[in-house]
Each structure stands twice: as C-alpha cells, then as structure tokens.
Write a protein that holds these residues in place. Structure first.
Motif, PDB file in Angstrom:
ATOM      1  N   ALA A 171       1.511   5.461  -0.342  1.00  0.00           N
ATOM      2  CA  ALA A 171       0.971   6.809  -0.197  1.00  0.00           C
ATOM      3  C   ALA A 171       1.870   7.778  -0.949  1.00  0.00           C
ATOM      4  N   THR A 182       0.863  -1.171   0.000  1.00  0.00           N
ATOM      5  CA  THR A 182       0.000   0.000   0.000  1.00  0.00           C
ATOM      6  C   THR A 182       0.900   1.221   0.000  1.00  0.00           C
ATOM      7  N   ARG A 215      -3.623   7.112  -2.269  1.00  0.00           N
ATOM      8  CA  ARG A 215      -2.988   5.865  -1.857  1.00  0.00           C
ATOM      9  C   ARG A 215      -3.180   4.840  -2.967  1.00  0.00           C
TER      10      ARG A 215
END
Length: 305
Positions: free
Chosen positions: A231, A229, A237
C-alpha cells in the motif's frame, strides 16, 4: 547504473495503478496500528537491526495517521536508541579487549585473540581449548557474550537493568528469565515496565508456538522472497514479487512489469522497475516498509503461499 527516480505522485499513480485488491491487514483496517508498528520493530530487534528500527519508529512519529500513538512510539524510539547505544558500546569494547581475555560463546570457552574489521562488520578471532583459531562475527555472538563484553561500561549506566531487560527479551538469543528479573529491578527504580512485561510474555508465547527442532533463522534475503501486497500512502495497492537471483515482478493493470532487486545493506534492498522506478525496501518478518526515491512511503504485507 539506474538513475534516481524522481516523479510526481500523480505520474506515479498513473504508472502503477492496479486493479482493486483485497484490503491489506496492518493499514487503515487494522484495529491497532501501533501494534503493527511494534511487530515490525520487534522483528528488527531480533535481527539487531537497531538503525532500521529507529527509522521505522521515526517514520511512525511523522505519520499523521498515527498521531494518537505518539507517546507510545516516542517511548519505543527512546528504548531502541538505548539498544543502539548498547550495540555501539559492544563494538567499542571489543576493540579495547585485552588479548587472552576469557570469553564464553554459546556455552564454549575461548580466549580472545584480536578483532578484525570486515565489510560486513567486526569479527572476533578466538582461540579454543586446543589452541586453534575460531572466528565469530560480532553480530552473531549470543546475547550473554555481548553482555560479558560490555559489562564494565554497562555498570555505569543508570538504566542498565531496563536496557539489559529489553535486550534479553527481544534479542535473537533471548533469555526470558533474566530479562524479567532485570525489568523487575528497573521497576524498583521507578521505570514503568508494564508494556514491556506484556510484550515479553507475548514474544515468549509466539516462540513456543513457532519452535521446531533444527530451526534455522532465515536471512533478510530469505524473508524478502515471495509475493507482497503493498500500500502506497495516498496511492494504490500494488503487488511485488521477489525471486531468487535478483529478479522480480511488479503487477500492473492486467500485465506484468519486469523488475530487479539487490541488497543494499543488512535488511535493506533496492527494487527497480524496468522503467527505472526505484523503491528502497526494509524487511521485517512478514512486513516491508520504505520509500520510493521521490519520497513517497509505502508498507506491505506478505501474501499467503
């Protein structure tokens, strides 16, 4: 050959905006962002990737969100630069090492024969007790051998105890007992070691918890594999997936975009989407960081399997 990817942040957001994802640990929600930076730094020190650690800390100093941690980040950066100098000194000393110099590598005695320059770095050709040649990459020698090689030069360093202590505390071949003794000796010269002793103890505790028989240190490629994941600073994101063989996936609004990745250097990878969008990625344990080719930085954490 993929052309460099230069787009405005507005176009980037349009292309890569995803459906909402759960909050990422290690960003704004993290109680101590400086600790997150240190965790990444420590992982790089364990792999002796000092230049990447320096880049990470310099990026942290440029991040306005980390302004209140400037003093600690600067102290860490200064320390890592000393470790980088230690690494460079070891490489230099190997090239000046006399033939037949005794060396002990992983508790085995050898005689030094010659250095060899290879694309991956310097290697040492050694002779064992039976007269057979054995080759070791310099980067894979244990910490005690590094210190044995660099000892003549290290003796003249005014902060040798401090540098040696940090090196032995967080190296791929740590020696907690000697590291503590060296750091305590550095304290007697006026060096503030409080933070480093605490980090040493934390690292030792983690090693004890994670130790397992027959454990093998994963390569940077092995660390990269899986889902992350990610950012983007000032942006959305994302979810990236890295598969064996260089294939990858970038998750977008309700659909997937094919991607490819390749190793650029030790610990550094280039991730390219099917439209040519490219990110340069550094991997440090369960975290990644880097920049897109338009200069936009990002950080990511590994998704649980």
């Amino acid at each position: 050959m993929v052309k460099p990817f230069y787009i405005s942040i507005h176009y980037f957001l349009l292309v890569f905006t995803l459906a909402p994802l759960p909050p990422i640990r290690g960003f704004a929600e993290e109680v101590d962002p400086q600790q997150a930076i240190w965790d990444q730094t420590q992982s790089l020190l364990q792999r002796r990737e000092y230049s990447l650690a320096i880049q990470l800390l310099e990026d942290g100093l440029d991040d306005s969100e980390l302004f209140r941690y400037t003093s600690r980040l600067q102290q860490d950066l200064d320390a890592v630069k000393r470790l980088q100098k230690l690494s460079e000194s070891v490489d230099y000393a190997v090239r000046r090492l006399p033939k037949s110099t005794p060396l002990t590598v992983l508790s085995t005695d050898y005689r030094f024969d010659r250095p060899e320059s290879e694309p991956a770095g310097t290697s040492l050709v050694l002779t064992n007790a039976r007269g057979a040649e054995v080759t070791y990459p310099l980067s894979r020698l244990d910490s005690a051998t590094w210190l044995q090689i660099v000892k003549p030069e290290l003796e003249s360093w005014p902060d040798k105890q401090f540098v040696t202590g940090i090196f032995l505390a967080f190296d791929r071949y740590p020696d907690t007992r000697v590291a503590r003794a060296e750091l305590n000796a550095a304290a007697e010269t006026g060096q503030d070691i409080t933070v480093w002793i605490k980090r040493l103890e934390d690292a030792e505790q983690v090693r004890k918890q994670n130790s397992r028989p027959g454990g093998i240190e994963p390569s940077a490629k092995d660390l990269l594999l899986g889902k992350w994941t990610v950012a983007v600073k000032g942006g959305p994101r994302l979810v990236w997936e890295f598969r064996r063989g260089g294939d990858g996936i970038a998750l977008m609004k309700g659909r997937r975009q094919r991607a490819t990745w390749e190793q650029e250097s030790t610990g550094t990878f280039r991730f390219t989407g099917q439209r040519g969008q490219t990110a340069v990625i550094n991997v440090a344990g369960d975290r990644i960081f880097g920049k897109f080719t338009n200069g936009v930085p990002f950080r990511g954490v590994r998704q649980a399997e």
